[in-house]
Design a protein around this motif. Sequence first.
Motif, mmCIF file in Angstrom:
data_model
loop_
_atom_site.group_PDB
_atom_site.id
_atom_site.type_symbol
_atom_site.label_atom_id
_atom_site.label_comp_id
_atom_site.label_asym_id
_atom_site.label_seq_id
_atom_site.Cartn_x
_atom_site.Cartn_y
_atom_site.Cartn_z
ATOM 1 N N PRO A 1 -9.054 -6.754 -0.586
ATOM 2 C CA PRO A 1 -9.491 -8.137 -0.304
ATOM 3 C C PRO A 1 -8.781 -9.214 -1.127
ATOM 4 C CG PRO A 1 -11.388 -6.701 -0.678
ATOM 5 C CD PRO A 1 -10.184 -5.863 -0.902
ATOM 6 N N TYR A 2 -8.459 -8.902 -2.415
ATOM 7 C CA TYR A 2 -7.847 -9.952 -3.249
ATOM 8 C C TYR A 2 -6.450 -10.342 -2.747
ATOM 9 C CZ TYR A 2 -5.700 -12.421 -7.135
ATOM 10 O OH TYR A 2 -5.000 -13.347 -7.880
ATOM 11 N N PRO A 3 -5.491 -9.407 -2.641
ATOM 12 C CA PRO A 3 -4.177 -9.828 -2.136
ATOM 13 C C PRO A 3 -4.240 -10.365 -0.710
ATOM 14 C CG PRO A 3 -4.246 -7.433 -2.410
ATOM 15 C CD PRO A 3 -5.471 -7.972 -3.053
ATOM 16 N N CYS A 4 -5.133 -9.795 0.108
ATOM 17 C CA CYS A 4 -5.266 -10.316 1.487
ATOM 18 C C CYS A 4 -5.647 -11.789 1.440
ATOM 19 C CB CYS A 4 -6.341 -9.566 2.269
ATOM 20 S SG CYS A 4 -5.837 -7.929 2.755
ATOM 21 N N ILE B 1 0.827 -1.221 0.000
ATOM 22 C CA ILE B 1 0.000 0.000 0.000
ATOM 23 C C ILE B 1 0.862 1.273 0.000
ATOM 24 C CG2 ILE B 1 -2.153 -0.927 0.962
ATOM 25 C CD1 ILE B 1 -1.194 -0.184 3.707
ATOM 26 N N LYS B 2 2.165 1.128 0.288
ATOM 27 C CA LYS B 2 3.038 2.309 0.248
ATOM 28 C C LYS B 2 3.577 2.576 -1.152
ATOM 29 C CE LYS B 2 4.611 1.778 4.997
ATOM 30 N NZ LYS B 2 5.776 1.453 5.848
ATOM 31 N N GLY B 3 3.285 1.642 -2.080
ATOM 32 C CA GLY B 3 3.765 1.835 -3.446
ATOM 33 C C GLY B 3 5.275 1.710 -3.571
ATOM 34 N N GLN B 4 5.898 0.921 -2.688
ATOM 35 C CA GLN B 4 7.359 0.756 -2.778
ATOM 36 C C GLN B 4 7.719 -0.176 -3.938
ATOM 37 O OE1 GLN B 4 7.616 -0.636 1.243
ATOM 38 N NE2 GLN B 4 8.532 1.268 1.973
ATOM 39 N N HIS C 1 -1.051 -5.377 2.980
ATOM 40 C CA HIS C 1 -2.187 -5.290 2.058
ATOM 41 C C HIS C 1 -3.443 -4.815 2.767
ATOM 42 C CE1 HIS C 1 0.338 -7.669 -0.469
ATOM 43 N NE2 HIS C 1 0.370 -8.639 0.416
ATOM 44 N N ARG C 2 -4.303 -4.186 1.982
ATOM 45 C CA ARG C 2 -5.632 -3.854 2.498
ATOM 46 C C ARG C 2 -6.710 -4.401 1.579
ATOM 47 N NH1 ARG C 2 -5.029 2.003 3.220
ATOM 48 N NH2 ARG C 2 -3.609 2.230 4.953
ATOM 49 N N LEU D 1 -4.754 1.400 -9.985
ATOM 50 C CA LEU D 1 -3.826 2.484 -10.319
ATOM 51 C C LEU D 1 -2.515 2.305 -9.557
ATOM 52 C CD1 LEU D 1 -3.254 5.138 -11.764
ATOM 53 C CD2 LEU D 1 -4.325 6.346 -9.861
ATOM 54 N N ALA D 2 -2.631 1.977 -8.280
ATOM 55 C CA ALA D 2 -1.418 1.793 -7.468
ATOM 56 C C ALA D 2 -0.591 0.623 -7.995
ATOM 57 C CB ALA D 2 -1.798 1.564 -6.007
#
Length: 368
Positions: free
Chosen positions: A158-161, A137-140, A155-156, A324-325
């Motif tokens: 639902p899919y990657p979680c 989520i930090k886009g690193q 992650h936040r 987008l991220a």
Amino acid sequence: MADSAQTQELVYLVTGGCGFLGEHVVRMLLQREPRLRELRIFDLHLGPWLEELKTGPVQVTAIQGDVTQAHEVAAAVAGAHVVIHTAGLVDVFGKTSPETIHEVNVQGTQNVIEACVQTGTRFLIYTSSMEVVGPNIKGQPFYRGNENTPYEAVHRHPYPCSKALAERLVLEANGREVLGGLPLVTCALRPTGIYGEGHQIMRDFYHQGLRLGGRLFRAIPASVEHGRVYVGNVAWMHVLVARELEHRAALMGGQVYFCYDNSPYKSYEDFNMEFLGPCGLRLVGTRPLMPYWLLVLLAALNTLLQWLLRPLMLYAPLLNPYTLAVANTTFTVSTDKARRHFGYEPLFSWEESRTRTIRWVQTVEGSA
Ligand SMILES: NC(=O)C1=CN([C@@H]2O[C@H](COP(=O)(O)OP(=O)(O)OC[C@H]3O[C@@H](n4cnc5c(N)ncnc54)[C@H](O)[C@@H]3O)[C@@H](O)[C@H]2O)C=CC1
Ligand SMILES: C[C@H](CCCC(C)(C)O)[C@H]1CC[C@H]2[C@@H]3[C@H](O)CC4=CC(=O)CC[C@]4(C)[C@H]3CC[C@]12C
């Protein structure tokens, strides 16, 4: 599995066998696993193409079923030597509720594991995803990383979680005693963005380009690299893992492997143009035509619209804050773990993968 292998009597089960990747795994198994006696294909929706497979030397059993229903899964798994679990809900556009994604991807995977344990199936291969690692989520950026590269996987969505939870369940199940007293051997494969024949999002981009008069507009800087892998090579890796898992259980059991091949590192949009370009589309702009802040705003607006329109209709555009991220964060892998552990080499060169995909897009055009 040893007895069966000697008499060439293996039974495989592929969950999600009618999906984009699943169909390639099924066809690859029929071509490249000579020890196969029966191939079971378990899916919520069975494809008509299965009929043509039923005339060959291998018994092809189509099972319409739901991975969230433990009894249906157990019935399908019983008697199988190997399970390849590709079934999953791939939704990053908000089409399905987070609860449903969890139920299918996490509870469904737990059901597959329990079915193996209860019925005595010893080898389980899980299709995980690069999304288990990132982008976070930090886009690193994750640049040419491998399975040991440190990365803050937070992650936040639902899919990657759900994929991360399911992968953990599969890896933790390695070594559990199955019916008959032998240990379960599991491993997880993490494809990057898969492309190739049957890729729905490629089809969507193609149709979008046709609607826009043969043009697509650059939204993401060309410098953002995105890992991609050809579906035939992902399928091949599944087939190889399934073949080698018994003999290399101590090495491969409980391991994760990125799925990789020789596809070039490029931005998501430039990579898609490798196929869409030869089919007549043009990517307009050497730099993004819109400032990034405006895309962020539009993505947020799409989220709001999705929420407002939900009682009336499903509004699920490609652009949302999550996609987008992901599209805007470099995530590429560079690893040889699969080669070292089980001798993986891509079956299809980049040129062949590209040609096959272009040919497929051209048939989509024909049918559009
Ligand atoms: N498409 C991609 O770029 C990537 C996909 N993956 C993973 O690969 C796997 C396959 O993905 P795709 O082929 O792209 O997706 P897909 O949507 O084409 O295939 C998934 C299949 O699972 C089936 N399925 C869904 N819910 C089910 C349920 N409750 N019970 C039984 N079957 C069910 C669907 O009917 C479908 O045939 C998924 O686990 C996904 O997370 C991993 C990395 C990248
Ligand atoms: C839809 C995205 C591209 C649109 C960006 C826009 C609107 C600015 O033009 C896709 C960009 C990256 C894709 C994801 C990536 O390939 C990794 C994935 C792995 C999976 O396991 C499932 C699919 C996906 C999340 C994939 C989904 C589409 C993108 C976000």
